[in-house]
Motif scaffolding. Sequence first.
Motif, PDB file in Angstrom:
ATOM      1  N   LYS A 286       0.834  -1.217   0.000  1.00 61.48           N
ATOM      2  CA  LYS A 286       0.000   0.000   0.000  1.00 61.48           C
ATOM      3  C   LYS A 286       0.864   1.262   0.000  1.00 61.48           C
ATOM      4  N   LYS A 287       1.956   1.226   0.756  1.00 63.60           N
ATOM      5  CA  LYS A 287       2.862   2.393   0.782  1.00 63.60           C
ATOM      6  C   LYS A 287       3.499   2.604  -0.586  1.00 63.60           C
ATOM      7  N   MET A 288       3.880   1.504  -1.239  1.00 64.38           N
ATOM      8  CA  MET A 288       4.500   1.604  -2.561  1.00 64.38           C
ATOM      9  C   MET A 288       3.536   2.228  -3.571  1.00 64.38           C
ATOM     10  N   ILE A 289       2.282   1.796  -3.538  1.00 68.50           N
ATOM     11  CA  ILE A 289       1.269   2.322  -4.463  1.00 68.50           C
ATOM     12  C   ILE A 289       0.950   3.779  -4.127  1.00 68.50           C
ATOM     13  N   LYS A 290       0.812   4.073  -2.855  1.00 67.52           N
ATOM     14  CA  LYS A 290       0.439   5.433  -2.430  1.00 67.52           C
ATOM     15  C   LYS A 290       1.534   6.447  -2.761  1.00 67.52           C
ATOM     16  N   TRP A 291       2.796   6.004  -2.747  1.00 70.35           N
ATOM     17  CA  TRP A 291       3.874   6.937  -3.109  1.00 70.35           C
ATOM     18  C   TRP A 291       3.683   7.449  -4.545  1.00 70.35           C
ATOM     19  N   ALA A 292       3.158   6.579  -5.397  1.00 61.45           N
ATOM     20  CA  ALA A 292       2.881   6.976  -6.782  1.00 61.45           C
ATOM     21  C   ALA A 292       1.590   7.784  -6.877  1.00 61.45           C
ATOM     22  N   THR A 293       0.521   7.314  -6.235  1.00 60.27           N
ATOM     23  CA  THR A 293      -0.773   7.995  -6.381  1.00 60.27           C
ATOM     24  C   THR A 293      -0.771   9.388  -5.741  1.00 60.27           C
ATOM     25  N   ASP A 294      -0.043   9.558  -4.646  1.00 61.04           N
ATOM     26  CA  ASP A 294       0.100  10.912  -4.073  1.00 61.04           C
ATOM     27  C   ASP A 294       0.705  11.863  -5.101  1.00 61.04           C
ATOM     28  N   TYR A 295       1.704  11.357  -5.814  1.00 62.71           N
ATOM     29  CA  TYR A 295       2.368  12.164  -6.847  1.00 62.71           C
ATOM     30  C   TYR A 295       1.404  12.473  -7.997  1.00 62.71           C
ATOM     31  N   PHE A 296       0.634  11.473  -8.436  1.00 58.91           N
ATOM     32  CA  PHE A 296      -0.303  11.700  -9.543  1.00 58.91           C
ATOM     33  C   PHE A 296      -1.365  12.735  -9.163  1.00 58.91           C
ATOM     34  N   ILE A 297      -1.855  12.638  -7.947  1.00 57.82           N
ATOM     35  CA  ILE A 297      -2.878  13.587  -7.495  1.00 57.82           C
ATOM     36  C   ILE A 297      -2.311  15.010  -7.473  1.00 57.82           C
ATOM     37  N   ALA A 298      -1.078  15.160  -6.991  1.00 59.51           N
ATOM     38  CA  ALA A 298      -0.434  16.479  -6.972  1.00 59.51           C
ATOM     39  C   ALA A 298      -0.140  16.974  -8.389  1.00 59.51           C
ATOM     40  N   ALA A 299       0.174  16.045  -9.296  1.00 58.24           N
ATOM     41  CA  ALA A 299       0.489  16.415 -10.680  1.00 58.24           C
ATOM     42  C   ALA A 299      -0.754  16.780 -11.482  1.00 58.24           C
ATOM     43  N   HIS A 300      -1.923  16.435 -10.964  1.00 56.75           N
ATOM     44  CA  HIS A 300      -3.191  16.793 -11.617  1.00 56.75           C
ATOM     45  C   HIS A 300      -3.549  18.211 -11.180  1.00 56.75           C
ATOM     46  N   THR A 301      -2.876  19.174 -11.793  1.00 56.64           N
ATOM     47  CA  THR A 301      -2.899  20.562 -11.329  1.00 56.64           C
ATOM     48  C   THR A 301      -4.172  21.321 -11.704  1.00 56.64           C
ATOM     49  N   ALA A 302      -4.946  20.815 -12.626  1.00 56.18           N
ATOM     50  CA  ALA A 302      -6.253  21.369 -12.991  1.00 56.18           C
ATOM     51  C   ALA A 302      -7.053  20.247 -13.631  1.00 56.18           C
ATOM     52  N   GLU A 303      -8.358  20.466 -13.789  1.00 51.53           N
ATOM     53  CA  GLU A 303      -9.205  19.388 -14.289  1.00 51.53           C
ATOM     54  C   GLU A 303      -8.690  18.813 -15.605  1.00 51.53           C
ATOM     55  N   ASN A 304      -8.257  19.688 -16.510  1.00 44.91           N
ATOM     56  CA  ASN A 304      -7.746  19.262 -17.814  1.00 44.91           C
ATOM     57  C   ASN A 304      -6.265  19.610 -17.971  1.00 44.91           C
ATOM     58  N   GLU A 305      -5.502  19.292 -16.947  1.00 49.86           N
ATOM     59  CA  GLU A 305      -4.067  19.595 -16.963  1.00 49.86           C
ATOM     60  C   GLU A 305      -3.356  18.571 -16.084  1.00 49.86           C
ATOM     61  N   PHE A 306      -2.262  18.043 -16.602  1.00 50.93           N
ATOM     62  CA  PHE A 306      -1.525  17.029 -15.840  1.00 50.93           C
ATOM     63  C   PHE A 306      -0.041  17.139 -16.165  1.00 50.93           C
ATOM     64  N   VAL A 307       0.802  17.191 -15.125  1.00 52.50           N
ATOM     65  CA  VAL A 307       2.248  17.248 -15.311  1.00 52.50           C
ATOM     66  C   VAL A 307       2.736  15.836 -15.613  1.00 52.50           C
ATOM     67  N   GLY A 308       3.237  15.649 -16.837  1.00 51.05           N
ATOM     68  CA  GLY A 308       3.561  14.305 -17.300  1.00 51.05           C
ATOM     69  C   GLY A 308       5.027  13.936 -17.263  1.00 51.05           C
ATOM     70  N   GLN A 309       5.898  14.907 -17.022  1.00 50.32           N
ATOM     71  CA  GLN A 309       7.335  14.591 -16.965  1.00 50.32           C
ATOM     72  C   GLN A 309       8.066  15.673 -16.196  1.00 50.32           C
ATOM     73  N   ILE A 310       9.045  15.255 -15.407  1.00 41.30           N
ATOM     74  CA  ILE A 310       9.947  16.199 -14.737  1.00 41.30           C
ATOM     75  C   ILE A 310      11.373  15.715 -14.958  1.00 41.30           C
ATOM     76  N   GLY A 311      12.185  16.598 -15.528  1.00 44.14           N
ATOM     77  CA  GLY A 311      13.561  16.263 -15.879  1.00 44.14           C
ATOM     78  C   GLY A 311      13.719  16.177 -17.385  1.00 44.14           C
ATOM     79  N   ASP A 312      14.936  16.384 -17.843  1.00 48.36           N
ATOM     80  CA  ASP A 312      15.257  16.289 -19.267  1.00 48.36           C
ATOM     81  C   ASP A 312      16.032  14.995 -19.499  1.00 48.36           C
ATOM     82  N   GLY A 313      15.556  14.159 -20.423  1.00 45.77           N
ATOM     83  CA  GLY A 313      16.155  12.843 -20.632  1.00 45.77           C
ATOM     84  C   GLY A 313      17.625  12.884 -20.999  1.00 45.77           C
ATOM     85  N   ASP A 314      18.004  13.757 -21.926  1.00 47.95           N
ATOM     86  CA  ASP A 314      19.405  13.807 -22.369  1.00 47.95           C
ATOM     87  C   ASP A 314      20.318  14.335 -21.273  1.00 47.95           C
ATOM     88  N   ILE A 315      19.895  15.417 -20.630  1.00 47.60           N
ATOM     89  CA  ILE A 315      20.714  15.984 -19.552  1.00 47.60           C
ATOM     90  C   ILE A 315      20.847  14.972 -18.412  1.00 47.60           C
TER      91      ILE A 315
END
Length: 522
Positions: A286-315
């Motif tokens: 449950k802790k493992m799953i909640k660590w992800a879902t807490d992040y998803f809920i915070a990343a859902h910054t508006a009804e039709n807006e979601f932060v889908g990536q943090i960080g630059d792959g090449d860098i």
Amino acid sequence: MFVLCLVLLVVAPASLAEDCNILYHVTNKWNAGWQGEFSIPIPKETSNWRLVARFNKPYTDINFWDGTMKKSDDKKKVVVKSFDWSSEQAEGSDYTIGFVVYHDVATKLKLKKVLLKVCWADGSECTTCNIDTTPVPKPTPEPEPEPTDKPEPEPTDKPEPEPTDKPEPEPTDKPEPTKKPTPKPEPTEKPEPTESPDCDNSKYSQALKLSLLFYEAQRSGKLPDDQRVTWRKDSALDDLIPGGYYDAGDYVKFGFPMAAMTTMASWGAVDFKEGFVRACEWENAKKMIKWATDYFIAAHTAENEFVGQIGDGDIDHAWWGRPEDMTMERPAAKITTSKPGSELAAETAAALAAASLVFKDDDPDYSAKCLKHAKELYQFADEHRGTYSDSIPDAGQFYKSWSGFNDELGWGAMWLYRATDDQSYLNKAKQLGLNVAGEISWDNKASAALILLAVETGDIAYASKAEQFCNKIFNETPKTNDGLVFIQQWGSLRHASNVAYACLYAESKGVLSNSYKASAKR
């Protein structure tokens, strides 16, 4: 890029190849790729460099860690330009440019030509080197035996005469080794934190425990007091959305595969809770799953807006330090109505809906919160359709949506149906006309959605598709000598475990006419 290559070929004198003295090593090799490096002696301080590598046949993917890359459309060439941090190399140093390349198993890929252009800090004319592409064995570290010869016999030989050497060094050498085993009692005290005697200790339980522990090591953000992987510390606290999980061996937070992982983990927890309880891992799950879902809920910054990536792959790929020590820029990318991402939104909806079932009995308030966000994200995915990797181009370099978004829409609908019993979600999944695929992965969930449809509806048409999938996997897909289903080289065990789980689940629900249990266990 083509013009640049011509210039390098014209400028590079043949004699320079000898002057450069650059060696090419293959450090690791497998049937679908290899890892290599170029060892470069630096005669004087550099200001920047550029490397052009050509191959005899197309590669499927390639990655150089020390520079930005431009890959040719035909996948036979790559141009690498040094990063700011890798441009300046000190005089007298030995510099290594490493890379990894992947290719189809049937392709005999080889380096055809490599040119390296190095420019100097003193402003003198740049040097272009034609690197010999014949691999040279990397020197094996043979100094190791020498330190063992040096320890103490030699120092004791010098101060004392020969007679005293014979009685004393040998006896004194023997007590010391006996002291080395003496610390062994300490490790025997460490097993005390193991679960109670009532916990199942089978190999499956051990695999489950270690898998959950792995995710604790991947945590980003402010770590909790009960963190079991204690060598990990707080990291990336200044991210737009702290928390979540780092990807693979990197420190980018890619939302799409993170959500897919969370859905699969929740599926296991929902339908096989008893196994987690028997292994005494239910709370950790449950802790493992909640660590992800807490992040998803915070990343859902508006009804039709979601932060889908943090960080630059090449860098990020160029950084070989600890996440706790990161100082590079970590940009955030989001999907919106003008830049939609149906795969990402629908998969996150699936993860949150599945998680709502995990927490339904133990934490009904949190379960309701997960479900609320799941419904909103699914509506966003369905009403504003678009490919997420077009809206977040950097994600497309690493986790491009190859299968489209219909599989995620069907998958998300099925999890929302399971969480709500709302018939409209089931109807939506049926209308999408999903077809059997040869995998269940972060990219393609069509076959998993069809299995859920078969179980939830009892419809023989969906049961037939579930059977078709499991038969294809276990009777038609290539296997290793030991019977492991081999779907592709990227995460081969992940692929095998996903399909094994899905078919075992389908069999446990009685929707298959044949048994695949023995094959799945292998």
